[in-house]
Design a protein around this motif. Structure first.
Motif, short mmCIF file in Angstrom:
data_model
loop_
_atom_site.label_atom_id
_atom_site.label_comp_id
_atom_site.label_asym_id
_atom_site.label_seq_id
_atom_site.Cartn_x
_atom_site.Cartn_y
_atom_site.Cartn_z
N GLU A 115 -10.97 2.49 -15.98
CA GLU A 115 -9.86 2.76 -15.88
C GLU A 115 -8.77 1.42 -16.41
O GLU A 115 -7.65 2.04 -16.43
CB GLU A 115 -9.42 2.42 -14.01
CG GLU A 115 -10.05 3.83 -13.99
CD GLU A 115 -9.40 3.41 -12.50
OE1 GLU A 115 -8.67 2.96 -11.83
OE2 GLU A 115 -10.51 4.21 -11.32
N GLY A 116 -9.19 1.17 -16.83
CA GLY A 116 -7.79 0.09 -18.56
C GLY A 116 -7.30 -0.94 -17.49
O GLY A 116 -7.26 -1.62 -16.06
N SER A 117 -7.02 -1.96 -18.27
CA SER A 117 -6.48 -3.62 -18.01
C SER A 117 -5.09 -3.23 -16.31
O SER A 117 -3.88 -2.22 -17.09
CB SER A 117 -6.21 -3.94 -18.84
OG SER A 117 -5.03 -3.82 -19.62
N VAL A 118 -4.86 -4.17 -15.38
CA VAL A 118 -3.31 -3.95 -15.55
C VAL A 118 -2.37 -3.56 -16.00
O VAL A 118 -1.24 -3.09 -15.85
CB VAL A 118 -3.55 -4.95 -14.25
CG1 VAL A 118 -2.26 -5.27 -13.46
CG2 VAL A 118 -4.32 -4.95 -12.95
N ALA B 299 10.65 -13.40 -3.77
CA ALA B 299 9.57 -14.49 -3.21
C ALA B 299 8.46 -13.08 -2.01
O ALA B 299 7.76 -13.93 -1.83
CB ALA B 299 10.43 -15.20 -1.82
N ARG B 300 9.43 -12.50 -1.97
CA ARG B 300 8.54 -11.12 -1.23
C ARG B 300 7.01 -11.32 -2.35
O ARG B 300 5.69 -10.93 -1.70
CB ARG B 300 9.37 -9.72 -0.88
CG ARG B 300 10.36 -10.21 -0.35
CD ARG B 300 10.92 -8.49 0.55
NE ARG B 300 10.76 -8.36 -0.46
CZ ARG B 300 12.45 -8.17 -1.03
NH1 ARG B 300 13.07 -8.65 0.12
NH2 ARG B 300 13.25 -7.12 -2.02
N ILE B 301 7.49 -11.14 -3.55
CA ILE B 301 6.08 -10.57 -4.27
C ILE B 301 5.70 -12.15 -4.54
O ILE B 301 3.95 -11.95 -3.86
CB ILE B 301 6.38 -10.57 -5.79
CG1 ILE B 301 7.18 -9.37 -6.06
CG2 ILE B 301 5.28 -10.84 -7.01
CD1 ILE B 301 6.71 -8.28 -6.00
N GLU B 302 5.33 -13.10 -4.04
CA GLU B 302 4.70 -14.39 -4.58
C GLU B 302 4.37 -14.35 -2.70
O GLU B 302 3.12 -14.70 -2.44
CB GLU B 302 5.41 -16.04 -4.29
CG GLU B 302 6.17 -15.84 -5.51
CD GLU B 302 7.17 -17.21 -6.22
OE1 GLU B 302 7.29 -17.90 -5.37
OE2 GLU B 302 6.81 -17.21 -7.64
N GLN B 303 4.97 -14.03 -1.46
CA GLN B 303 4.18 -14.07 -0.54
C GLN B 303 3.29 -12.68 0.18
O GLN B 303 2.22 -13.34 0.48
CB GLN B 303 5.65 -13.91 0.61
CG GLN B 303 5.33 -13.85 2.06
CD GLN B 303 5.98 -13.64 2.83
OE1 GLN B 303 7.30 -12.61 2.79
NE2 GLN B 303 6.10 -13.94 4.28
N ALA B 304 3.48 -12.39 -0.34
CA ALA B 304 2.70 -10.56 -0.52
C ALA B 304 1.51 -11.24 -1.31
O ALA B 304 -0.17 -11.16 -0.84
CB ALA B 304 3.07 -9.22 -0.76
N GLY B 305 1.30 -12.00 -2.59
CA GLY B 305 0.41 -12.38 -3.48
C GLY B 305 -0.08 -13.52 -2.60
O GLY B 305 -1.56 -13.35 -3.00
N ALA B 306 0.23 -14.02 -1.75
CA ALA B 306 -0.89 -15.18 -1.25
C ALA B 306 -1.32 -14.80 0.69
O ALA B 306 -2.42 -15.62 1.04
CB ALA B 306 -0.23 -16.27 -0.70
N GLN B 307 -1.57 -13.39 0.61
CA GLN B 307 -1.85 -12.80 1.75
C GLN B 307 -3.54 -12.85 1.73
O GLN B 307 -3.80 -12.13 0.83
CB GLN B 307 -1.19 -11.50 2.12
CG GLN B 307 0.18 -12.03 2.46
CD GLN B 307 -0.07 -12.42 3.32
OE1 GLN B 307 -0.45 -12.33 4.26
NE2 GLN B 307 1.54 -13.80 3.03
N GLU C 60 -0.73 1.74 -5.83
CA GLU C 60 -0.38 1.52 -4.17
C GLU C 60 0.71 -0.28 -4.55
O GLU C 60 1.87 -0.17 -3.90
CB GLU C 60 -1.19 1.19 -3.56
CG GLU C 60 -2.37 1.30 -2.28
CD GLU C 60 -3.30 0.90 -1.75
OE1 GLU C 60 -3.93 1.69 -0.97
OE2 GLU C 60 -3.93 0.06 -1.91
N ALA C 61 0.42 -0.55 -5.79
CA ALA C 61 1.11 -2.27 -5.55
C ALA C 61 2.38 -1.16 -6.79
O ALA C 61 3.50 -2.28 -6.06
CB ALA C 61 0.42 -2.87 -6.84
N MET C 62 2.07 -0.61 -7.63
CA MET C 62 4.04 -0.02 -8.08
C MET C 62 3.96 0.89 -6.94
O MET C 62 5.56 0.29 -7.24
CB MET C 62 2.89 1.06 -10.10
CG MET C 62 2.12 0.61 -10.71
SD MET C 62 3.11 -0.81 -10.89
CE MET C 62 4.85 0.23 -11.83
N ASP C 63 3.76 1.44 -6.63
CA ASP C 63 4.42 1.92 -5.08
C ASP C 63 4.92 0.97 -4.31
O ASP C 63 6.43 0.99 -3.83
CB ASP C 63 3.86 2.85 -4.57
CG ASP C 63 3.32 3.87 -4.99
OD1 ASP C 63 4.28 4.39 -6.13
OD2 ASP C 63 1.97 4.95 -4.53
#
Length: 61
Positions: A3-6, A36-44, A53-56
């Motif tokens: 599907e190609g790279s991100v 901070a929200r991006i970092e927090q979500a990535g640390a879950q 889903e990530a783009m949405d």
């Protein structure tokens, strides 16, 4: 099926799509709370999203 790279998918969606480019592509300074929200979500642990889903989620922030 590859599907190609991100990065490729982002470019297709953001740069080549019909919608306006995202704030990152426009070179805007991003809100520290947003980062901070991006970092927090990535640390879950165990939390995974598809690219779509990530783009949405990204566009809703």
């Amino acid at each position: 099926m590859d599907e190609g790279s991100v990065i490729d998918r982002h470019n297709e969606e953001c740069l080549d799509g019909d919608d306006e480019p995202c704030p990152i592509c426009r070179g805007e300074e991003l809100d520290p709370d947003f980062l901070a929200r991006i970092e927090q979500a990535g640390a879950q642990p165990g939390m995974a999203m598809t690219f779509d889903e990530a783009m949405d989620w990204f566009r809703a922030c």
